[in-house]
Scaffold this motif. Structure first.
Motif, PDB file in Angstrom:
ATOM      1  N   ASN A  83      11.541   3.564  12.159  1.00  0.00           N
ATOM      2  CA  ASN A  83      12.479   2.820  12.978  1.00  0.00           C
ATOM      3  C   ASN A  83      12.881   1.518  12.309  1.00  0.00           C
ATOM      4  O   ASN A  83      12.208   1.056  11.378  1.00  0.00           O
ATOM      5  N   SER A  84      13.958   0.946  12.799  1.00  0.00           N
ATOM      6  CA  SER A  84      14.448  -0.337  12.270  1.00  0.00           C
ATOM      7  C   SER A  84      14.509  -0.328  10.757  1.00  0.00           C
ATOM      8  O   SER A  84      14.036  -1.241  10.078  1.00  0.00           O
ATOM      9  N   LEU A  85      15.106   0.723  10.234  1.00  0.00           N
ATOM     10  CA  LEU A  85      15.130   0.901   8.783  1.00  0.00           C
ATOM     11  C   LEU A  85      15.940  -0.184   8.094  1.00  0.00           C
ATOM     12  O   LEU A  85      16.962  -0.668   8.624  1.00  0.00           O
ATOM     13  N   LYS A  86      15.477  -0.536   6.904  1.00  0.00           N
ATOM     14  CA  LYS A  86      16.093  -1.576   6.096  1.00  0.00           C
ATOM     15  C   LYS A  86      16.534  -0.979   4.765  1.00  0.00           C
ATOM     16  O   LYS A  86      15.961   0.028   4.314  1.00  0.00           O
ATOM     17  N   PRO A  87      17.494  -1.604   4.103  1.00  0.00           N
ATOM     18  CA  PRO A  87      17.904  -1.095   2.778  1.00  0.00           C
ATOM     19  C   PRO A  87      16.726  -0.970   1.809  1.00  0.00           C
ATOM     20  O   PRO A  87      16.699  -0.038   0.991  1.00  0.00           O
ATOM     21  N   GLU A  88      15.741  -1.835   1.919  1.00  0.00           N
ATOM     22  CA  GLU A  88      14.594  -1.757   1.022  1.00  0.00           C
ATOM     23  C   GLU A  88      13.666  -0.587   1.333  1.00  0.00           C
ATOM     24  O   GLU A  88      12.705  -0.341   0.593  1.00  0.00           O
ATOM     25  N   ASP A  89      13.923   0.131   2.405  1.00  0.00           N
ATOM     26  CA  ASP A  89      13.170   1.357   2.693  1.00  0.00           C
ATOM     27  C   ASP A  89      13.742   2.555   1.930  1.00  0.00           C
ATOM     28  O   ASP A  89      13.158   3.651   1.976  1.00  0.00           O
ATOM     29  N   THR A  90      14.850   2.342   1.250  1.00  0.00           N
ATOM     30  CA  THR A  90      15.450   3.409   0.453  1.00  0.00           C
ATOM     31  C   THR A  90      14.479   3.852  -0.636  1.00  0.00           C
ATOM     32  O   THR A  90      14.000   3.025  -1.419  1.00  0.00           O
ATOM     33  N   ALA A  91      14.182   5.137  -0.653  1.00  0.00           N
ATOM     34  CA  ALA A  91      13.199   5.661  -1.602  1.00  0.00           C
ATOM     35  C   ALA A  91      13.138   7.179  -1.456  1.00  0.00           C
ATOM     36  O   ALA A  91      13.674   7.752  -0.499  1.00  0.00           O
ATOM     37  N   VAL A  92      12.460   7.794  -2.400  1.00  0.00           N
ATOM     38  CA  VAL A  92      12.056   9.182  -2.225  1.00  0.00           C
ATOM     39  C   VAL A  92      10.705   9.155  -1.523  1.00  0.00           C
ATOM     40  O   VAL A  92       9.774   8.489  -1.973  1.00  0.00           O
ATOM     41  N   TYR A  93      10.621   9.870  -0.407  1.00  0.00           N
ATOM     42  CA  TYR A  93       9.400   9.917   0.371  1.00  0.00           C
ATOM     43  C   TYR A  93       8.667  11.226   0.085  1.00  0.00           C
ATOM     44  O   TYR A  93       9.246  12.310   0.209  1.00  0.00           O
ATOM     45  N   TYR A  94       7.413  11.089  -0.298  1.00  0.00           N
ATOM     46  CA  TYR A  94       6.607  12.238  -0.677  1.00  0.00           C
ATOM     47  C   TYR A  94       5.520  12.491   0.360  1.00  0.00           C
ATOM     48  O   TYR A  94       4.804  11.560   0.752  1.00  0.00           O
ATOM     49  N   CYS A  95       5.403  13.729   0.742  1.00  0.00           N
ATOM     50  CA  CYS A  95       4.282  14.138   1.584  1.00  0.00           C
ATOM     51  C   CYS A  95       3.059  14.347   0.697  1.00  0.00           C
ATOM     52  O   CYS A  95       3.183  14.893  -0.421  1.00  0.00           O
ATOM     53  N   ALA A  96       1.908  13.928   1.173  1.00  0.00           N
ATOM     54  CA  ALA A  96       0.671  14.064   0.411  1.00  0.00           C
ATOM     55  C   ALA A  96      -0.416  14.651   1.294  1.00  0.00           C
ATOM     56  O   ALA A  96      -0.393  14.479   2.516  1.00  0.00           O
ATOM     57  N   ALA A  97      -1.343  15.325   0.676  1.00  0.00           N
ATOM     58  CA  ALA A  97      -2.468  15.888   1.415  1.00  0.00           C
ATOM     59  C   ALA A  97      -3.727  15.780   0.571  1.00  0.00           C
ATOM     60  O   ALA A  97      -3.669  15.828  -0.662  1.00  0.00           O
ATOM     61  N   GLU A  98      -4.856  15.617   1.260  1.00  0.00           N
ATOM     62  CA  GLU A  98      -6.156  15.575   0.599  1.00  0.00           C
ATOM     63  C   GLU A  98      -7.058  16.608   1.247  1.00  0.00           C
ATOM     64  O   GLU A  98      -7.009  16.812   2.458  1.00  0.00           O
ATOM     65  N   GLY A  99      -7.875  17.224   0.421  1.00  0.00           N
ATOM     66  CA  GLY A  99      -8.783  18.224   0.958  1.00  0.00           C
ATOM     67  C   GLY A  99     -10.028  18.355   0.115  1.00  0.00           C
ATOM     68  O   GLY A  99     -10.123  17.774  -0.970  1.00  0.00           O
ATOM     69  N   LEU A 100     -10.980  19.109   0.620  1.00  0.00           N
ATOM     70  CA  LEU A 100     -12.234  19.359  -0.080  1.00  0.00           C
ATOM     71  C   LEU A 100     -12.336  20.844  -0.375  1.00  0.00           C
ATOM     72  O   LEU A 100     -12.294  21.676   0.550  1.00  0.00           O
ATOM     73  N   TYR A 101     -12.414  21.169  -1.671  1.00  0.00           N
ATOM     74  CA  TYR A 101     -12.466  22.567  -2.089  1.00  0.00           C
ATOM     75  C   TYR A 101     -13.616  22.745  -3.058  1.00  0.00           C
ATOM     76  O   TYR A 101     -13.665  22.081  -4.092  1.00  0.00           O
TER      77      TYR A 101
END
Length: 119
Positions: A83-101
């Motif tokens: 919310n309330s996005l700003k020009p400095e929020d411009t970016a590529v957004y990456y989803c990340a996950a962590e797990g134990l294998y």
């Protein structure tokens, strides 16, 4: 192997909102955290937020109050409400996950979705 697929990016005006989604598939039983990073042009990738299978959340200090992460490990999905996005929020957004294998921690990263905040 875990595959992460993001959606919901796009162009939004300053002050607007966007909701990103990410779904994990593959060997998801070992996952215990999902979250988001972002990388703006010419900058290093930075942490945005994380959500764990214990329903805990963590945010980058600079984003608290504007961004909200939520998720559901039953469906291996994580969301980022911005919310309330700003020009400095411009970016590529990456989803990340962590797990134990096999007793070893592993990290996974999606392909990214572009968020552009501009009038």
């Amino acid at each position: 192997q875990v595959t992460l697929v993001e959606s919901g990016g796009g162009l939004v005006q300053p002050g607007g909102s966007l909701r990103l989604s990410c779904t994990a598939s593959g060997s998801v039983t070992g996952l215990y955290a999902m979250g988001w990073y972002r990388q703006a042009p010419g900058k290093q990738r930075e942490f945005v937020a994380t959500f764990t299978n214990r329903d805990t959340t963590d945010y980058a200090d600079s984003l608290k109050g504007r961004f909200t992460i939520s998720g559901d490990f039953a469906t291996n999905t994580v969301y980022l409400q911005m919310n309330s996005l700003k020009p400095e929020d411009t970016a590529v957004y990456y989803c990340a996950a962590e797990g134990l294998y096999d007793d070893n921690p592993r990290d996974f990263l999606g392909q990214g979705t572009q968020v552009t905040v501009s009038s």
